[in-house]
Write an enzyme that holds these catalytic residues in place. Structure first.
Site, PDB file in Angstrom:
ATOM      1  N   SER A  82       3.956   1.563   8.232  1.00  0.00           N
ATOM      2  CA  SER A  82       3.598   2.889   7.715  1.00  0.00           C
ATOM      3  C   SER A  82       2.840   3.669   8.781  1.00  0.00           C
ATOM      4  CB  SER A  82       2.732   2.745   6.465  1.00  0.00           C
ATOM      5  OG  SER A  82       3.359   1.880   5.539  1.00  0.00           O
ATOM      6  N   ARG A  83       2.138   2.959   9.657  1.00  0.00           N
ATOM      7  CA  ARG A  83       1.314   3.630  10.675  1.00  0.00           C
ATOM      8  C   ARG A  83       2.144   4.173  11.841  1.00  0.00           C
ATOM      9  NH1 ARG A  83      -2.589  -0.536   8.922  1.00  0.00           N
ATOM     10  NH2 ARG A  83      -4.347   0.629   8.053  1.00  0.00           N
TER      11      ARG A  83
ATOM     12  N   VAL B 190      10.898  -6.768   9.846  1.00  0.00           N
ATOM     13  CA  VAL B 190      12.009  -5.809   9.935  1.00  0.00           C
ATOM     14  C   VAL B 190      11.657  -4.788  11.007  1.00  0.00           C
ATOM     15  CG1 VAL B 190      13.364  -4.086   8.689  1.00  0.00           C
ATOM     16  CG2 VAL B 190      12.614  -6.172   7.523  1.00  0.00           C
TER      17      VAL B 190
ATOM     18  N   MET C   6       0.847  -1.193   0.000  1.00  0.00           N
ATOM     19  CA  MET C   6       0.000   0.000   0.000  1.00  0.00           C
ATOM     20  C   MET C   6       0.886   1.249   0.000  1.00  0.00           C
ATOM     21  SD  MET C   6      -3.397  -0.913   2.144  1.00  0.00           S
ATOM     22  CE  MET C   6      -2.736  -0.603   3.778  1.00  0.00           C
TER      23      MET C   6
ATOM     24  N   GLY D  66      10.861  -2.641   5.765  1.00  0.00           N
ATOM     25  CA  GLY D  66      10.105  -3.893   5.728  1.00  0.00           C
ATOM     26  C   GLY D  66       9.705  -4.225   4.294  1.00  0.00           C
ATOM     27  N   HIS D  67       9.134  -3.214   3.600  1.00  0.00           N
ATOM     28  CA  HIS D  67       8.779  -3.424   2.195  1.00  0.00           C
ATOM     29  C   HIS D  67      10.030  -3.712   1.363  1.00  0.00           C
ATOM     30  CE1 HIS D  67       5.511  -0.492   3.502  1.00  0.00           C
ATOM     31  NE2 HIS D  67       4.787  -1.481   3.005  1.00  0.00           N
TER      32      HIS D  67
ATOM     33  N   GLN E  65      -2.477 -12.369   8.027  1.00  0.00           N
ATOM     34  CA  GLN E  65      -2.680 -12.153   6.589  1.00  0.00           C
ATOM     35  C   GLN E  65      -1.974 -13.244   5.783  1.00  0.00           C
ATOM     36  OE1 GLN E  65      -2.566  -8.070   4.765  1.00  0.00           O
ATOM     37  NE2 GLN E  65      -0.563  -8.756   4.086  1.00  0.00           N
TER      38      GLN E  65
ATOM     39  N   HIS F 276       8.935   1.375   3.543  1.00  0.00           N
ATOM     40  CA  HIS F 276       9.980   1.402   4.566  1.00  0.00           C
ATOM     41  C   HIS F 276      10.831   0.157   4.389  1.00  0.00           C
ATOM     42  CE1 HIS F 276       7.442  -1.516   6.553  1.00  0.00           C
ATOM     43  NE2 HIS F 276       6.448  -0.645   6.630  1.00  0.00           N
TER      44      HIS F 276
HETATM   45  P1  AMP Z   1       1.479  -2.815   3.516  1.00  0.00           P
HETATM   46  O1  AMP Z   1       2.028  -1.779   2.583  1.00  0.00           O
HETATM   47  O2  AMP Z   1       1.402  -2.384   4.925  1.00  0.00           O
HETATM   48  O3  AMP Z   1       0.202  -3.436   2.985  1.00  0.00           O
HETATM   49  O4  AMP Z   1       2.544  -3.989   3.520  1.00  0.00           O
HETATM   50  C1  AMP Z   1       2.957  -4.603   2.329  1.00  0.00           C
HETATM   51  C2  AMP Z   1       3.744  -5.835   2.672  1.00  0.00           C
HETATM   52  O5  AMP Z   1       4.877  -5.465   3.466  1.00  0.00           O
HETATM   53  C3  AMP Z   1       2.948  -6.840   3.508  1.00  0.00           C
HETATM   54  O6  AMP Z   1       3.228  -8.149   3.046  1.00  0.00           O
HETATM   55  C4  AMP Z   1       3.475  -6.611   4.897  1.00  0.00           C
HETATM   56  O7  AMP Z   1       3.397  -7.760   5.725  1.00  0.00           O
HETATM   57  C5  AMP Z   1       4.923  -6.270   4.618  1.00  0.00           C
HETATM   58  N1  AMP Z   1       5.499  -5.539   5.752  1.00  0.00           N
HETATM   59  C6  AMP Z   1       5.011  -4.433   6.352  1.00  0.00           C
HETATM   60  N2  AMP Z   1       5.778  -4.084   7.402  1.00  0.00           N
HETATM   61  C7  AMP Z   1       6.772  -5.008   7.477  1.00  0.00           C
HETATM   62  C8  AMP Z   1       7.876  -5.210   8.350  1.00  0.00           C
HETATM   63  N3  AMP Z   1       8.133  -4.387   9.376  1.00  0.00           N
HETATM   64  N4  AMP Z   1       8.692  -6.264   8.128  1.00  0.00           N
HETATM   65  C9  AMP Z   1       8.437  -7.106   7.093  1.00  0.00           C
HETATM   66  N5  AMP Z   1       7.418  -6.970   6.235  1.00  0.00           N
HETATM   67  C10 AMP Z   1       6.590  -5.930   6.415  1.00  0.00           C
END
Ligand code: AMP
Length: 316
Positions: free
Chosen positions: A203-204, A193, A44, A50-51, A170, A48
């Site tokens: 992101s939040r 991460v 979305m 994590g992504h 999820q 960061h």
């Molecule tokens: P989002 O943009 O929040 O929908 O996340 C997109 C993908 O990034 C999803 O598969 C999340 O699980 C993953 N994601 C978000 N935050 C992290 C994190 N801190 N570490 C690893 N993956 C993450």
């Protein structure tokens, strides 16, 4: 053509941003015809580390890397943060390009949900616990997730799709959907991460004021304490110790529960198998989630045949 090539001075190649599904399909059909494997990382945006860890894994694992960028209204409930969810497409494109993404698929809402859209994909059972409990985000949240992920998997038809274990429920739900609907894709789940102080990247986290940002570290501290106590005491004692860490920080969890990582059935004891310990809490303006996986305690009983007693950390 409704696409732009974004120049990135520091990256090796341009990343192409595509908004129209037909154009996406045409490009990917050519890639597949050339024998190139396709990987998908759904996001979305507001990228960061994590992504980026998912994007780098996709880069290493596939020939053509697609990142979807879509803030999916269907997975936000009334009163949730859809409107204020942070958006910065130019920055996301820059970071995606630097991470080796070839194509960003950023469809407008009307393309994903045109007039008359009437179909949803719902996974039963495991969407009704933890975040899916009707008193929390509810199963509608996961229905929004599975519907959009099913659509993305159809549009991109990737060989592999990468997700983060940050959203462990999820991952379980998507694995079940892929299995039940026989969607021909391999799902890879990568480790959480974290910030240097342990807070899971999200992101939040941008919604947190400095005091709440400090308090938010209680989630990961509670999970580390649970891991420590679980090594020497019962699961119940470990969860209790985690609750104390949260209480000392003034954090009231929405839930702190131990569940089977795949079925999400409640786990009372680690002799039953490994446990996903998941926590959610509203901290200031941000609803945060975090989790850890505890290995099964092989000393208490025979490990279940269908689950490894110790799961390698890099596996989903
Ligand atoms: P989002 O943009 O929040 O929908 O996340 C997109 C993908 O990034 C999803 O598969 C999340 O699980 C993953 N994601 C978000 N935050 C992290 C994190 N801190 N570490 C690893 N993956 C993450």
């Amino acid at each position: 053509m409704d696409s732009v090539l974004i120049d990135r001075p520091h990256a090796a190649a341009g990343v192409k941003l595509v908004r129209a599904r037909d154009e996406l399909r045409a490009i990917l059909a050519a890639e597949r015809a050339a024998g190139r494997s396709v990987g998908l990382v759904p996001t979305m945006g507001c990228l960061h580390e994590g992504h980026l860890s998912l994007l780098r894994a996709a880069r290493a694992g596939c020939d053509t890397v697609v990142m979807s960028l879509f803030v999916n209204p269907a997975q936000f409930g009334p009163g949730e943060d859809l409107e204020r969810y942070p958006r910065d497409e130019a920055r996301d494109a820059e970071l995606a390009g630097e991470s080796g993404v070839d194509l960003i698929y950023a469809p407008p809402v009307e393309e994903v949900y045109p007039d008359g859209f009437a179909t949803t994909v719902a996974v039963g059972g495991l969407t009704e616990v933890l975040c899916g409990d009707p008193a929390r985000r509810g199963p509608e949240h996961f229905r929004g997730v599975t519907t959009v992920v099913a659509k993305l998997l159809n549009a991109v038809q990737p060989d592999v799709a990468w997700f983060g274990r940050k959203d462990a429920q999820q991952v379980a739900v998507i694995r079940r959907m892929v299995r039940d609907l026989e969607i021909p894709v391999r799902i890879e789940a990568l480790p959480i991460v974290r910030e240097p102080d342990g807070l899971a990247m999200s992101s939040r986290n941008a919604y947190l004021n400095p005091a709440d940002r400090e308090r938010a570290t209680a989630l990961s501290r509670a999970l580390r304490e649970i891991e420590r106590v679980a090594g020497e005491d019962t699961l119940a004692a470990a969860l209790e110790a985690g609750r104390r860490v949260l209480a000392e920080a003034g954090v009231e969890p929405e839930y702190l529960e131990a569940r089977d990582p795949d079925s999400l059935q409640a786990v009372a004891d680690l002799s039953e198998g490994p446990a996903l310990v998941a926590v959610a809490a509203q901290i200031g303006d941000a609803r945060l989630i975090d989790n850890t996986e505890l290995p099964a305690d092989g000393t208490k009983s025979t490990p279940r045949a269908d689950l490894p007693s110790r799961r390698p950390k890099q596996e989903g």
